[in-house]
Design an enzyme around this catalytic site. Sequence first.
Site, PDB file in Angstrom:
ATOM      1  N   HIS A 164       0.897  -1.082  -0.055  1.00 18.15           N
ATOM      2  CA  HIS A 164       0.212   0.031  -0.041  1.00 18.15           C
ATOM      3  C   HIS A 164       0.878   1.250   0.059  1.00 18.15           C
ATOM      4  O   HIS A 164       1.875   1.325   0.887  1.00 18.15           O
ATOM      5  CB  HIS A 164      -0.893   0.101   1.258  1.00 18.15           C
ATOM      6  CG  HIS A 164      -1.809   1.243   1.150  1.00 18.15           C
ATOM      7  ND1 HIS A 164      -3.293   1.011   0.487  1.00 18.15           N
ATOM      8  CD2 HIS A 164      -1.738   2.532   1.615  1.00 18.15           C
ATOM      9  CE1 HIS A 164      -3.606   2.359   0.917  1.00 18.15           C
ATOM     10  NE2 HIS A 164      -2.503   3.168   1.270  1.00 18.15           N
ATOM     11  N   ASP A 198     -14.752   2.642   7.175  1.00 17.65           N
ATOM     12  CA  ASP A 198     -13.941   3.717   6.676  1.00 17.65           C
ATOM     13  C   ASP A 198     -14.249   4.306   5.387  1.00 17.65           C
ATOM     14  O   ASP A 198     -13.863   5.501   5.238  1.00 17.65           O
ATOM     15  CB  ASP A 198     -12.543   2.751   6.342  1.00 17.65           C
ATOM     16  CG  ASP A 198     -11.529   3.506   5.806  1.00 17.65           C
ATOM     17  OD1 ASP A 198     -11.141   4.351   6.210  1.00 17.65           O
ATOM     18  OD2 ASP A 198     -11.181   3.380   4.482  1.00 17.65           O
ATOM     19  N   ARG A 203     -13.620  12.830   5.779  1.00 16.53           N
ATOM     20  CA  ARG A 203     -12.370  13.480   5.994  1.00 16.53           C
ATOM     21  C   ARG A 203     -12.316  14.330   5.154  1.00 16.53           C
ATOM     22  O   ARG A 203     -11.473  15.338   5.084  1.00 16.53           O
ATOM     23  CB  ARG A 203     -11.536  12.419   6.440  1.00 16.53           C
ATOM     24  CG  ARG A 203     -11.718  11.840   7.981  1.00 16.53           C
ATOM     25  CD  ARG A 203     -10.889  10.614   8.052  1.00 16.53           C
ATOM     26  NE  ARG A 203      -9.416  10.769   7.774  1.00 16.53           N
ATOM     27  CZ  ARG A 203      -8.828   9.977   7.310  1.00 16.53           C
ATOM     28  NH1 ARG A 203      -9.181   8.758   6.866  1.00 16.53           N
ATOM     29  NH2 ARG A 203      -7.518  10.113   7.069  1.00 16.53           N
ATOM     30  N   SER A 228      -7.354   3.878   8.878  1.00 12.92           N
ATOM     31  CA  SER A 228      -7.968   3.673   7.660  1.00 12.92           C
ATOM     32  C   SER A 228      -7.144   2.640   6.815  1.00 12.92           C
ATOM     33  O   SER A 228      -7.775   1.822   6.340  1.00 12.92           O
ATOM     34  CB  SER A 228      -8.191   4.990   6.950  1.00 12.92           C
ATOM     35  OG  SER A 228      -8.544   4.898   5.611  1.00 12.92           O
ATOM     36  N   LYS A 247      -8.505  -1.766   6.160  1.00 13.04           N
ATOM     37  CA  LYS A 247      -8.880  -2.283   4.858  1.00 13.04           C
ATOM     38  C   LYS A 247      -7.867  -3.515   4.699  1.00 13.04           C
ATOM     39  O   LYS A 247      -8.293  -4.600   4.249  1.00 13.04           O
ATOM     40  CB  LYS A 247      -8.648  -1.373   3.851  1.00 13.04           C
ATOM     41  CG  LYS A 247      -9.807  -0.441   3.926  1.00 13.04           C
ATOM     42  CD  LYS A 247      -9.745   0.815   2.852  1.00 13.04           C
ATOM     43  CE  LYS A 247      -8.687   1.699   3.358  1.00 13.04           C
ATOM     44  NZ  LYS A 247      -8.962   3.030   2.812  1.00 13.04           N
TER      45      LYS A 247
END
Length: 428
Positions: free
Chosen positions: A85, A164, A171, A186, A190
């Site tokens: 990620h 989320d 946000r 967040s 996931k």
Amino acid sequence: MGQHDAVEVIVAKRDGRELSDSQIDWVIDAYTRGGVADEQMSALAMAILLNGMTRREIARWTDAMIRSGERMGFAGLSRPTADKHSTGGVGDKITLPLAPLVAACGAAVPQLSGRGLGHTGGTLDKLESVPGWRAALSTEEMMEQLESVGAVICAAGAGLAPADKKLYALRDVTGTVEAIPLIASSIMSKKIAEGTGSLVLDVKVGTGAFMKDLARAQELARTMVSLGTDAGVHTVALLTDMSTPLGLTAGNAIEVAESVEVLAGGGPADVVELTLALAREMLLGAGLDAVDPADRLADGSAMDSWKAMIRAQGGDPDAPLPVARESHVVPAPASGVLTRLDAMAVGLAAWRLGAGRARKEDPVQAGAGVVWHARPGDEVTQGQPLLTLHTDEPERFERALESLEGGFDVAPGGTAYTPDPLVLDRIS
Ligand code: URA
């Protein structure tokens, strides 16, 4: 789960108190179901941004977001799973060559990706410029492709951490994206819900990233690594530079083209370096570190995995990519050495040209974006093309050019230039 009310939870965090497990479980559950209003959650998010959270609160918040939805698992696959990620950067197309490369080395790479919002592009937006390619897969299709091809890049289903999804959108419009507890929970909710066995985080640092300085990026990385490790996911973070955009392109189709060059054994040196560094970490995490990913780039097997991955999702890897209707060249203002090209300036320009979206329901242009013809350290000659802007809508050039003002420096010829390292730190 105890009974609480939203104002009590907001006031506690506003006054700098630590939230209890029961308050956290209640507020996440009630927000997901619609019992806590958006304006209440935005006040709480702002209080968290201003007053922070303890490690215990962050871990509980992450867990509550995981429990808001389903959990997936890859235990049935014959290959070990490794995921990556990135916290988001300009010209950050690394997932595109990386996923098929790591698959070619024997791992299964389940990349559940998102679309871009703001100045950083989304992996799905980039891949959707490939004719025929589709992002939506059923869980069965995804599992089958992971087993046969080894790499999937697809949209995360609505069932994964729905808390989320709702909170991230909120946000984004309330100035509360940059809170470390909220970013860490967040991302990690996931990834843990997805069920990967190992995870490599590319935490971006610099003008074009959420985290502008190294100390904050290190704190974010440490928070995420401990959340992953505590959840049983082998997690490592690389902190990498995002003051200069990656490669030579920022956009959608133009980034796909650059990724294909890397898979063909060429491409810009920084993109190749980061792809290999992340691949080595992913293979280490998956227990496959006897394989050298550089060999798989050189022997064409990573390219074979790319083509198989694109075809499995309906795309034609050999079809020409879309090209924008209009282009505009920015010439080098002087002769000398390019000493700075600012990632944020380039990212904003690409976004304003139509490569990104202002609202989540907006379409993106496949051909739009920015190509730069020199990287910091390169010699340039006055008048030579320095950047080329691409869009279907020429009225977008003006604002894109404004965002590039002050975005690069050319110093007199012969000026010494020492590049900053691309990988700044490693946290495990
Ligand atoms: N990416 C995410 O998924 N969440 C954040 O909060 C920031 C970046």
